[in-house]
Design an enzyme around this catalytic site. Sequence first.
Site, mmCIF file in Angstrom:
data_model
loop_
_atom_site.group_PDB
_atom_site.id
_atom_site.type_symbol
_atom_site.label_atom_id
_atom_site.label_comp_id
_atom_site.label_asym_id
_atom_site.label_seq_id
_atom_site.Cartn_x
_atom_site.Cartn_y
_atom_site.Cartn_z
ATOM 1 N N SER A 1 0.798 -1.217 0.000
ATOM 2 C CA SER A 1 0.000 0.000 0.000
ATOM 3 C C SER A 1 0.835 1.273 0.000
ATOM 4 C CB SER A 1 -0.901 0.017 1.235
ATOM 5 O OG SER A 1 -1.716 -1.125 1.284
ATOM 6 N N CYS A 2 1.910 1.271 0.756
ATOM 7 C CA CYS A 2 2.599 2.532 1.038
ATOM 8 C C CYS A 2 4.097 2.417 0.769
ATOM 9 C CB CYS A 2 2.408 2.919 2.504
ATOM 10 S SG CYS A 2 0.695 2.917 2.997
ATOM 11 N N ASN B 1 3.867 8.459 5.535
ATOM 12 C CA ASN B 1 3.436 8.122 4.182
ATOM 13 C C ASN B 1 2.332 9.060 3.719
ATOM 14 O OD1 ASN B 1 1.606 6.990 6.103
ATOM 15 N ND2 ASN B 1 0.728 5.756 4.445
ATOM 16 N N LEU B 2 1.616 8.666 2.701
ATOM 17 C CA LEU B 2 0.538 9.480 2.146
ATOM 18 C C LEU B 2 -0.566 9.748 3.153
ATOM 19 C CD1 LEU B 2 -0.826 10.788 -0.341
ATOM 20 C CD2 LEU B 2 -1.798 8.557 -0.827
ATOM 21 N N CYS B 3 -0.833 8.810 4.039
ATOM 22 C CA CYS B 3 -1.965 8.952 4.965
ATOM 23 C C CYS B 3 -1.527 9.040 6.420
ATOM 24 C CB CYS B 3 -2.944 7.804 4.773
ATOM 25 S SG CYS B 3 -3.572 7.675 3.083
ATOM 26 N N THR B 4 -0.260 9.237 6.679
ATOM 27 C CA THR B 4 0.361 9.553 7.973
ATOM 28 C C THR B 4 0.306 8.450 9.023
ATOM 29 O OG1 THR B 4 -1.501 10.642 9.135
ATOM 30 C CG2 THR B 4 -0.245 11.994 7.570
ATOM 31 N N GLU B 5 0.074 7.191 8.615
ATOM 32 C CA GLU B 5 0.049 6.138 9.623
ATOM 33 C C GLU B 5 1.301 5.268 9.609
ATOM 34 O OE1 GLU B 5 -1.579 3.889 6.054
ATOM 35 O OE2 GLU B 5 -1.516 5.933 6.823
ATOM 36 N N PRO C 1 -6.625 4.736 6.820
ATOM 37 C CA PRO C 1 -7.963 5.351 6.717
ATOM 38 C C PRO C 1 -9.101 4.378 6.403
ATOM 39 C CG PRO C 1 -6.349 6.639 5.507
ATOM 40 C CD PRO C 1 -5.672 5.370 5.904
ATOM 41 N N THR C 2 -8.853 3.304 5.697
ATOM 42 C CA THR C 2 -9.853 2.285 5.323
ATOM 43 C C THR C 2 -11.057 2.846 4.576
ATOM 44 O OG1 THR C 2 -11.274 2.260 7.312
ATOM 45 C CG2 THR C 2 -9.226 0.988 7.401
ATOM 46 N N THR D 1 -12.164 2.844 1.528
ATOM 47 C CA THR D 1 -12.903 2.005 0.592
ATOM 48 C C THR D 1 -13.245 0.645 1.178
ATOM 49 O OG1 THR D 1 -11.670 3.081 -1.186
ATOM 50 C CG2 THR D 1 -12.910 1.141 -1.766
#
Length: 1000
Positions: free
Chosen positions: A391-392, A604-608, A795-796, A798
């Site tokens: 994913s990341c 990463n893109l979503c900060t996790e 974020p989940t 989808t």
Amino acid sequence: MTYPNPQGTNFVADSATQVGGVSPFAGPQGASSAFIEGGVGVAHATQLSDYKIIRRNGAVVAFEPSKIAIAVTKAFLAVNGGQGAASARVREQVEHLTEVVVKGLLRSRPNGGTFHIEDVQDQVELALMRSGEHNVARAYVLYRDKRNQERQATQTIESAVSTPAIAHPGINVTDKGVIKPLDMANLQGILEAACQGLGSTIVATPILTETIKNLYEGVPIEQVFDSAILASRTLIEKDPAYSLVTARILMHVIRRDILGVEIPQGGMQAVYPEYFSKFLRRGVKEELLDPKLLQIFDIAKLGAALNASRDLQFNYLGLQTLFDRYFLHIEGQRIEMPQAFFMRVSMGLALEEANPTERAIEFYEILSKFDFMSSTPTLFNSASLRSQLSSCYLTTIPDDLDGIYEGLKENALLSKFAGGLGNDWTNVRALGSHIKGTNGKSQGVVPFLKVVNDTAVAVNQGGKRKGAVCAYLETWHLDIEEFLELRKNTGDDRRRTHDMNTANWIPDLFMKRVMENKDWTLFTPSTTPDLHEKFGLAFEEAYVAYEKKADAGEIKPFKRIPALQLWRKMIGMLFETGHPWITFKDPCNIRSPQQHVGVVHSSNLCTEITLNTNETEIAVCNLGSVNLTAHMMTDANGKLVLDHAKLEKTISIAMRMLDNVIDINYYAVAKAKNSNMRHRPVGMGIMGFQDCLHMLRIPYASQEAVEFADTSMEAVCYYAYKASNDLAKERGTYSTYPGSLWDRGLLPQDTNALLLKERGGYLEVDSSSKMDWTGLRASIAAHGMRNSNCIAIAPTATISNIIGVSACIEPTFQNLYVKSNLSGEFTVVNEYLVRDLKERGLWDEVMIADLKYFDGSLAKIDRIPNDLREIYATAFEVDPKWIVEAASRRQKWIDQAQSLNIYMAGASGKTLDDTYKLAWIRGLKTTYYLRTTSATQVEKSTVSKGTLNSVSNGSEEAIAAAANTPAGTSGFAAGPVEADGPVCTMRPGDDGFEECEACQ
């Protein structure tokens, strides 16, 4: 045609009347590009000729937007007269309203279809009301009512003098080119089967009635089922169970489309095995699937393991999302059915297992029951010829042209195969820095970020989603002030990145200077190269030494500013543009299990994700999330609690799946493979947290919710670390395990003590625990860990839609809203709220209307009891401190981070300041989007309806943009808009905001 004027005068307008004598639309062909290509959101239709109007007499005519413009103009004429209606303002308003009406209609039928004339008139009436044209809307309503009365009177006279009507002979449909009568009994049976088992109030009659209303002679059979789906989904706002009904009708369409014959759901258990075998063979033949699937698995055994009944657990949004975007297809024709999809993903993850068939069935069980869901890249690509499942990706960009453009190439390659990117740009020298090779001066970071932005747009993840990247910069970098402005809509566009995300990478020393109102010094990394590689006290010592050198004239260029001034600009730009996000460098590093082998330079893109990067390693993380709602149980005392036994089993299987990804994964870049094989990090997260609170009847804004966040995360992390330890016993530890914090006996909850020591204060976190960690500590000491990192809450966006639960750790957005994506518009209703209101006799048409009017909020609906208002408070009604407090309790246990949105209604500078300082003091590693509403409530009748917009700061341009936001076509506030990609921007021109799905 005469419209009654509210002032008592009637105005006559013939059918040729248009604004100023010219219709805003040239006709159906002329309007096609304006509405379709202009961003209506229709997924498959290419021209307006795909749409028809059914008149009251049953005649089917072409859909012509120009006639809508004429009708709207007549309404204005009835109120303003001929001269007033010819004004420039009215002309613009008519054009705008017509566009709103047409967009609403087309969104409701993204694949083409028919509209009843009453549907069109309802949309016109709705648009007039929302636009604030109350008098015009009233004139239009009165005219509709008058005409309806005239028609009824005419029908009464005709029925009195006419002979008895002959029974309607039925309607013919076109099925595969053959004209034949519509089988009404079959259609009714399909709809009744879709309603079975959902309660006595869920019935097929209204669906059937509305379906027939929208049919015409010779209608294609596909449109019959489309009409049934549309009819069913309009009932979702009345009862959430109709979402399941709609999904089941769609499931019938999928079976018919893929299998070529109509098979009832009850017959699918016998059909699935044979279909599955054929599906695999065809997928391999068409080079969609890995030939190994046919070679190493017992296909008959796998087919027998498919459970057809699980096709019935989808809601409409979940199944439509899978069908449109996940199921394998050949030239647009879907070949994959839901249970085959889950088994295909499972097979791909079991390819290298010793007992692949048994493991695939084990993986299938937790996926198909919605206990766990892999991330979107894994679902897209598992078992394919090029299985990019991660994913990341996190990269560090070096300070030379070769390295910079190599980084851009790596971005493109990683993005091509559906990966979200986090780029660390702190190494690159600042504007005005000396370049030794040319004896010139650098242009800084910003011009390169413009190229990064355009690369993300150009490489669109295989056509499935937009490319997406987030650039990180440390707070001491001389370009930081210009970096903060990258997302502004004003200024030199060559130095703006409108399609790229940005994030601040903030050292603790800066936050201490802010708290103590001291100065802050900006440097270029070309003269302070080691700052990038230091953290904690080591960073502070080096930084203070560089400040002394700068004061002595030994370092140039540099700049000194008040730290509080820069902080205010940071949170001000976050409020104005939604960027850069606030993330904290030191807790990410000090608490990192891998600090012995490198530095975490960004998220990463979503900060996790918080993993090490350098010039030879691109960090990779593989994601998936546990559905917490599937792990609740009633104990012996009748109390709802977490089912620890089931949770441990699910997580044990899920961690094995995630670990397998590392070995199976396709790596587009060698640096990524090198890093992933060495450290083997994974990121298991959770979703459905808010649903669990609803099940427990706990308000999000409560100490009980904070405690549940603590205990549930402790359990998830305990079982994840145990699973990784068990995998280490079986498969060995990851190669860089020696020297890690795991190896030193320090678990994530222990590392807050390290952070407190390095900070010298400014840390207030809870240290309590409920589970016995002694045995697990001993086992880790004896056998090690298989994965350097195990937990990250993504974020989940989808995958939570697919299984029908709330996203990750998010509070309820609204209790009733419209979610839009390229698959269409989906009514979302809080089923827990509906259940409670039904029990108290409060769920009725008036309540639905109230929820629509108040944008899904209960706060102003007087007849709702206080306890329900607290339990079902929406995201913007929850004080953001509760979001931070719950996140702090989770962060205690997590070895990476969490994608944490901050919701804030009527945000002020003080609230922003307090919230983000609290996040730092509570030990959070990162935060994500700031989602805000304006401080003042927009009048309910306006078009914007107070629509969400993270970039709205009360400025004229933001307010103007919000005023052009169409609300949902169902007549109530619109919710999150999911673009076909991972960009998480909350755009003022859409019905709310997009959801990030690059990770999930």
